[in-house]
Every structure is written in C-alpha cells, then in structure tokens.
Design a protein around this motif. Structure first.
Motif, PDB file in Angstrom:
ATOM      1  N   VAL A  54      63.628   5.243  13.189  1.00 21.07           N
ATOM      2  CA  VAL A  54      63.948   5.268  14.621  1.00 21.07           C
ATOM      3  C   VAL A  54      62.919   6.126  15.360  1.00 21.07           C
ATOM      4  CG1 VAL A  54      65.624   6.083  16.324  1.00 21.07           C
ATOM      5  CG2 VAL A  54      66.406   4.793  14.327  1.00 21.07           C
ATOM      6  N   SER A  55      62.616   7.280  14.788  1.00 18.58           N
ATOM      7  CA  SER A  55      61.645   8.178  15.411  1.00 18.58           C
ATOM      8  C   SER A  55      60.268   7.532  15.477  1.00 18.58           C
ATOM      9  CB  SER A  55      61.580   9.478  14.611  1.00 18.58           C
ATOM     10  OG  SER A  55      60.525  10.277  15.056  1.00 18.58           O
ATOM     11  N   TRP A  56      59.845   6.945  14.377  1.00 17.29           N
ATOM     12  CA  TRP A  56      58.527   6.341  14.340  1.00 17.29           C
ATOM     13  C   TRP A  56      58.453   5.157  15.295  1.00 17.29           C
ATOM     14  CZ3 TRP A  56      56.650   1.552  12.894  1.00 17.29           C
ATOM     15  CH2 TRP A  56      55.268   1.468  12.837  1.00 17.29           C
ATOM     16  N   PHE A  57      59.507   4.341  15.359  1.00 22.54           N
ATOM     17  CA  PHE A  57      59.475   3.213  16.290  1.00 22.54           C
ATOM     18  C   PHE A  57      59.452   3.705  17.736  1.00 22.54           C
ATOM     19  CE2 PHE A  57      61.077  -0.325  18.807  1.00 22.54           C
ATOM     20  CZ  PHE A  57      60.119  -1.272  18.465  1.00 22.54           C
ATOM     21  N   GLY A  58      59.987   4.902  17.973  1.00 22.35           N
ATOM     22  CA  GLY A  58      59.887   5.490  19.310  1.00 22.35           C
ATOM     23  C   GLY A  58      58.433   5.656  19.727  1.00 22.35           C
ATOM     24  N   GLU A  59      57.565   6.018  18.793  1.00 23.65           N
ATOM     25  CA  GLU A  59      56.141   6.129  19.090  1.00 23.65           C
ATOM     26  C   GLU A  59      55.552   4.764  19.441  1.00 23.65           C
ATOM     27  OE1 GLU A  59      53.731   8.264  16.331  1.00 23.65           O
ATOM     28  OE2 GLU A  59      55.225   9.840  16.053  1.00 23.65           O
ATOM     29  N   CYS A  60      55.964   3.747  18.680  1.00 28.29           N
ATOM     30  CA  CYS A  60      55.472   2.387  18.957  1.00 28.29           C
ATOM     31  C   CYS A  60      55.948   1.925  20.327  1.00 28.29           C
ATOM     32  CB  CYS A  60      55.957   1.428  17.877  1.00 28.29           C
ATOM     33  SG  CYS A  60      55.365   1.856  16.231  1.00 28.29           S
ATOM     34  N   ALA A  61      57.202   2.201  20.641  1.00 27.21           N
ATOM     35  CA  ALA A  61      57.749   1.820  21.946  1.00 27.21           C
ATOM     36  C   ALA A  61      57.025   2.563  23.070  1.00 27.21           C
ATOM     37  CB  ALA A  61      59.252   2.092  21.995  1.00 27.21           C
ATOM     38  N   ALA A  62      56.704   3.841  22.839  1.00 26.77           N
ATOM     39  CA  ALA A  62      55.963   4.610  23.847  1.00 26.77           C
ATOM     40  C   ALA A  62      54.598   3.982  24.097  1.00 26.77           C
ATOM     41  CB  ALA A  62      55.802   6.061  23.396  1.00 26.77           C
ATOM     42  N   PHE A  63      53.934   3.580  23.031  1.00 25.72           N
ATOM     43  CA  PHE A  63      52.624   2.943  23.166  1.00 25.72           C
ATOM     44  C   PHE A  63      52.753   1.612  23.919  1.00 25.72           C
ATOM     45  CE2 PHE A  63      48.870   0.834  20.937  1.00 25.72           C
ATOM     46  CZ  PHE A  63      47.942   1.397  21.786  1.00 25.72           C
ATOM     47  N   PHE A  64      53.772   0.847  23.582  1.00 25.95           N
ATOM     48  CA  PHE A  64      54.060  -0.417  24.270  1.00 25.95           C
ATOM     49  C   PHE A  64      54.256  -0.172  25.770  1.00 25.95           C
ATOM     50  CE2 PHE A  64      57.544  -3.443  25.507  1.00 25.95           C
ATOM     51  CZ  PHE A  64      56.795  -4.611  25.479  1.00 25.95           C
ATOM     52  N   LEU A  65      55.047   0.837  26.107  1.00 22.34           N
ATOM     53  CA  LEU A  65      55.299   1.144  27.521  1.00 22.34           C
ATOM     54  C   LEU A  65      54.038   1.622  28.236  1.00 22.34           C
ATOM     55  CD1 LEU A  65      58.796   2.854  27.222  1.00 22.34           C
ATOM     56  CD2 LEU A  65      58.262   0.560  28.108  1.00 22.34           C
ATOM     57  N   ILE A  81      51.778  -6.013  18.467  1.00 18.92           N
ATOM     58  CA  ILE A  81      50.422  -5.442  18.421  1.00 18.92           C
ATOM     59  C   ILE A  81      50.497  -3.920  18.526  1.00 18.92           C
ATOM     60  CG2 ILE A  81      48.277  -5.211  19.750  1.00 18.92           C
ATOM     61  CD1 ILE A  81      48.485  -8.241  20.321  1.00 18.92           C
ATOM     62  N   SER A  82      51.328  -3.423  19.431  1.00 15.86           N
ATOM     63  CA  SER A  82      51.486  -1.970  19.595  1.00 15.86           C
ATOM     64  C   SER A  82      51.976  -1.328  18.301  1.00 15.86           C
ATOM     65  CB  SER A  82      52.491  -1.664  20.707  1.00 15.86           C
ATOM     66  OG  SER A  82      52.096  -2.223  21.920  1.00 15.86           O
ATOM     67  N   THR A  83      52.944  -1.967  17.676  1.00 20.84           N
ATOM     68  CA  THR A  83      53.502  -1.444  16.425  1.00 20.84           C
ATOM     69  C   THR A  83      52.454  -1.465  15.320  1.00 20.84           C
ATOM     70  OG1 THR A  83      55.697  -2.213  17.079  1.00 20.84           O
ATOM     71  CG2 THR A  83      55.368  -1.733  14.748  1.00 20.84           C
ATOM     72  N   PHE A  84      51.720  -2.562  15.212  1.00 25.78           N
ATOM     73  CA  PHE A  84      50.670  -2.665  14.199  1.00 25.78           C
ATOM     74  C   PHE A  84      49.594  -1.602  14.404  1.00 25.78           C
ATOM     75  CE2 PHE A  84      46.475  -4.184  12.935  1.00 25.78           C
ATOM     76  CZ  PHE A  84      46.671  -4.324  11.565  1.00 25.78           C
ATOM     77  N   ILE A  85      49.154  -1.433  15.639  1.00 23.93           N
ATOM     78  CA  ILE A  85      48.098  -0.456  15.923  1.00 23.93           C
ATOM     79  C   ILE A  85      48.570   0.952  15.611  1.00 23.93           C
ATOM     80  CG2 ILE A  85      46.776   0.625  17.806  1.00 23.93           C
ATOM     81  CD1 ILE A  85      46.405  -2.196  18.987  1.00 23.93           C
ATOM     82  N   MET A  86      49.774   1.309  16.023  1.00 20.45           N
ATOM     83  CA  MET A  86      50.277   2.659  15.748  1.00 20.45           C
ATOM     84  C   MET A  86      50.429   2.896  14.253  1.00 20.45           C
ATOM     85  SD  MET A  86      50.341   4.421  18.448  1.00 20.45           S
ATOM     86  CE  MET A  86      51.294   5.830  17.948  1.00 20.45           C
ATOM     87  N   ALA A  87      50.930   1.897  13.520  1.00 23.56           N
ATOM     88  CA  ALA A  87      51.095   2.047  12.071  1.00 23.56           C
ATOM     89  C   ALA A  87      49.749   2.219  11.384  1.00 23.56           C
ATOM     90  CB  ALA A  87      51.829   0.836  11.502  1.00 23.56           C
ATOM     91  N   THR A  88      48.806   1.369  11.734  1.00 19.03           N
ATOM     92  CA  THR A  88      47.486   1.423  11.102  1.00 19.03           C
ATOM     93  C   THR A  88      46.759   2.719  11.460  1.00 19.03           C
ATOM     94  OG1 THR A  88      47.395  -0.979  11.219  1.00 19.03           O
ATOM     95  CG2 THR A  88      45.318   0.166  10.804  1.00 19.03           C
ATOM     96  N   ALA A  89      46.816   3.122  12.720  1.00 12.80           N
ATOM     97  CA  ALA A  89      46.151   4.360  13.146  1.00 12.80           C
ATOM     98  C   ALA A  89      46.806   5.576  12.484  1.00 12.80           C
ATOM     99  CB  ALA A  89      46.184   4.484  14.658  1.00 12.80           C
ATOM    100  N   SER A  90      48.119   5.536  12.321  1.00 12.68           N
ATOM    101  CA  SER A  90      48.808   6.640  11.639  1.00 12.68           C
ATOM    102  C   SER A  90      48.354   6.737  10.185  1.00 12.68           C
ATOM    103  CB  SER A  90      50.321   6.453  11.695  1.00 12.68           C
ATOM    104  OG  SER A  90      50.772   6.535  13.017  1.00 12.68           O
ATOM    105  N   LEU A  91      48.209   5.593   9.535  1.00 11.83           N
ATOM    106  CA  LEU A  91      47.714   5.589   8.152  1.00 11.83           C
ATOM    107  C   LEU A  91      46.284   6.121   8.085  1.00 11.83           C
ATOM    108  CD1 LEU A  91      49.128   2.225   6.792  1.00 11.83           C
ATOM    109  CD2 LEU A  91      49.762   4.536   6.085  1.00 11.83           C
ATOM    110  N   LEU A  92      45.451   5.709   9.031  1.00  5.58           N
ATOM    111  CA  LEU A  92      44.075   6.225   9.067  1.00  5.58           C
ATOM    112  C   LEU A  92      44.080   7.746   9.251  1.00  5.58           C
ATOM    113  CD1 LEU A  92      42.271   3.589  11.333  1.00  5.58           C
ATOM    114  CD2 LEU A  92      41.869   4.010   8.902  1.00  5.58           C
ATOM    115  N   GLY A  93      44.938   8.216  10.130  1.00  2.43           N
ATOM    116  CA  GLY A  93      45.036   9.659  10.352  1.00  2.43           C
ATOM    117  C   GLY A  93      45.502  10.390   9.109  1.00  2.43           C
TER     118      GLY A  93
END
Length: 174
Positions: A54-65, A81-93
């Motif tokens: 839920v917390s992590w999807f909140g980040e994706c939703a924030a990016f979407f907004l 796309i927002s969810t994919f980008i946040m997930a991939t960027a988080s993994l890169l980080g």
C-alpha cells in the motif's frame, strides 16, 4: 520457507557448531534465528508485506498524479507506466547501494520517462521536473517528517532525563 522449518534450521545449527569461528557466535545466531522465525510467521509477514505494498503504491500514485498535473491524460496506461517507472527506478536506486538511491533513482525516473512516454510534450525539462517533484514527495518529505519526529523524541527524552534526578532524589529521601 526454510526459516520456518525449525527442524531443518536446528540441523544446520548442529553442523555449524563444529566450525570454530561460528561456534563462538552460536548464541547470537540462535537469538537471530528465533527473532527471524517470529517476524517471518505467515500472518505477520503478510501484514508487513500488505502495508509495504500500500505504501509503495502510494509512491506510484503520487507519480501518476504529478504526471497528470504536468498535463498528461489520466489513463490506465499512464498509471501502469508510472508504476513501472517507479518500480524500475527504485530497483536501480537499491542496486546502486547509495543512500536512498540518490542519483541512480533520479536518473532512472527521468531516463525511463524519456524512453517510455511517447508524447512530444515529454521533454528532458519536463522529465526532470517530474523526477524532482516525485523524489521530493516520496523521499525528501519522508526525510523531513523523520527528522521532525526525531527532534520531538529527542526533546521528550531530554525532559525525561532532566526529571529523573529529581525523582531519584525524592525516592532516596524517603
């Protein structure tokens, strides 16, 4: 699953006890295992994973907004796309081993926006703006809230320590 099998873990511990370096640390290893066993119980682990999702999807939703606020249409495709980008960027980080993924996550968000979002409005300036906004909303806001909480707790603990000598003196006097 392996950590939840006590018999398997105790057989492994029995074998490890024969190694001189590990034998000295067996008590600490048992304490670590017992705490890990409790934390990874299916019910507790399920609750923790649920809260994390839920917390992590909140980040994706924030990016979407943020992307909507920057003028993009609020579509299901943009949410994915927002969810994919946040997930991939988080993994890169995380893989970068830098604190908070600083630099790597930002480069990932901006780069993936430019690669994936097929819209002429998505320029490097807009990608940088979206990246800075989402990182402020998800990382730096958390740092600020955490710092504020730390200061409040520190002040509270200081007051407790200051009142303790007076309470100790009153107790010894009686």
């Amino acid at each position: 699953l392996m950590l939840q099998s006590r018999s398997l873990m105790f057989r492994i511990f029995t074998r490890l006890e024969h190694l001189p370096i590990i034998n000295r640390r067996m008590h600490a290893l048992h304490v670590l295992y017992e705490n890990t066993y409790l934390l990874f119980r299916p019910g507790k682990l399920g609750i923790a994973v649920g809260i994390g999702m839920v917390s992590w999807f909140g980040e994706c939703a924030a990016f979407f907004l943020i992307l909507i606020g920057l003028g993009f249409e609020p579509t299901l495709k943009l949410l994915v796309i927002s969810t994919f980008i946040m997930a991939t960027a988080s993994l890169l980080g995380a893989v970068s081993m830098l604190p908070g993924g600083l630099g790597a996550a930002e480069a990932g968000v901006a780069g993936l926006l430019l690669l994936i979002v097929r819209d002429p409005r998505m320029t490097s300036d807009l990608a940088a703006a979206a990246t800075l906004l989402v990182r402020f909303a998800t990382l730096w806001l958390g740092v600020l809230v955490g710092t504020g909480a730390l200061l409040v707790i520190e002040r509270h603990l200081t007051r407790l320590e200051e009142s303790r000598p007076a309470a100790d003196a009153a107790q010894t006097a009686s």
